[in-house]
Design a protein around this motif. Structure first.
Motif, PDB file in Angstrom:
ATOM      1  N   ASP A   1      10.391   6.850   5.334  1.00 25.88           N
ATOM      2  CA  ASP A   1      10.723   8.038   4.546  1.00 25.88           C
ATOM      3  C   ASP A   1      12.236   8.188   4.563  1.00 25.88           C
ATOM      4  O   ASP A   1      12.854   8.082   5.622  1.00 25.88           O
TER       5      ASP A   1
ATOM      6  N   ILE B   1       5.532   3.746  -4.922  1.00 29.16           N
ATOM      7  CA  ILE B   1       6.715   4.608  -5.004  1.00 29.16           C
ATOM      8  C   ILE B   1       7.293   4.478  -6.410  1.00 29.16           C
ATOM      9  O   ILE B   1       7.206   3.424  -7.019  1.00 29.16           O
TER      10      ILE B   1
ATOM     11  N   ALA C   1       9.864   2.625   0.126  1.00 30.69           N
ATOM     12  CA  ALA C   1      10.666   3.840  -0.013  1.00 30.69           C
ATOM     13  C   ALA C   1      11.863   3.523  -0.900  1.00 30.69           C
ATOM     14  O   ALA C   1      12.336   2.383  -0.928  1.00 30.69           O
ATOM     15  N   CYS C   2      12.341   4.533  -1.618  1.00 32.70           N
ATOM     16  CA  CYS C   2      13.550   4.394  -2.436  1.00 32.70           C
ATOM     17  C   CYS C   2      14.610   5.339  -1.903  1.00 32.70           C
ATOM     18  O   CYS C   2      14.325   6.495  -1.610  1.00 32.70           O
ATOM     19  N   SER C   3      15.823   4.830  -1.801  1.00 32.55           N
ATOM     20  CA  SER C   3      16.942   5.669  -1.378  1.00 32.55           C
ATOM     21  C   SER C   3      17.438   6.465  -2.587  1.00 32.55           C
ATOM     22  O   SER C   3      17.093   6.150  -3.732  1.00 32.55           O
TER      23      SER C   3
ATOM     24  N   SER D   1       0.871   0.717  -0.736  1.00 30.15           N
ATOM     25  CA  SER D   1       1.895   1.740  -0.946  1.00 30.15           C
ATOM     26  C   SER D   1       2.359   1.758  -2.394  1.00 30.15           C
ATOM     27  O   SER D   1       2.308   0.742  -3.085  1.00 30.15           O
TER      28      SER D   1
END
Length: 146
Positions: free
Chosen positions: A124, A30, A78-80, A28
């Motif tokens: 996500d 990001i 994932a990033c907030s 992955s």
């Protein structure tokens, strides 16, 4: 080994260099709002890469240290919107950065979702929701603090 691995191509300088990351199994990728690229690997943890400075930082499982990754088999990143990094693991749930630090905590919600009970395959994060894909199905969460 040869052309396998992770590479940085600089368009302006037309240069290619291999990054010193051992794992060839990238699961992955990001990029956060600061421009850091996070690379999840199957067996070698997570790396952050700053393409401006060339700095690489590695996050690994270390059971002797509090706040480290639970294992090095990373399947999802994932990033907030607040640049908190969420990491999904094979057979180890999900962890997230606490207040944008390099300290990780297991992810669970007040409503009873405990990620440690799942093998996380995808994460996500959107406006007001978090979708977590597992081997047991999809969980749609509405966390207040993401």
């Amino acid at each position: 080994s040869g052309m396998f691995g992770l590479w940085d191509y600089n368009v302006d300088k037309n240069t290619l260099r291999k990054l010193p990351i051992k794992s060839n199994v990238v699961t992955s990728l990001i990029k956060d709002s600061r421009g850091l690229v996070f690379v999840g690997t199957d067996g070698d943890g997570v790396f952050s890469y700053n393409s401006t400075t060339g700095a690489i930082e590695r996050f690994l499982d270390n059971t002797l240290e509090h706040g480290r990754l639970p294992n090095n088999q990373v399947y999802a990143l994932a990033c907030s919107p607040r640049d908190q990094l969420f990491i999904g693991f094979y057979r180890a749930g999900a962890s997230y950065t606490v207040k944008n630090s390099h300290v990780f905590a297991p992810y669970a919600t007040d409503s009873g979702f405990d990620s440690s009970q799942h093998s996380i395959r995808a994460i996500d994060i959107g406006a007001g929701y978090m979708a977590v894909g597992t081997r047991n199905g999809l969980y749609m969460l509405l966390p207040k603090d993401v």
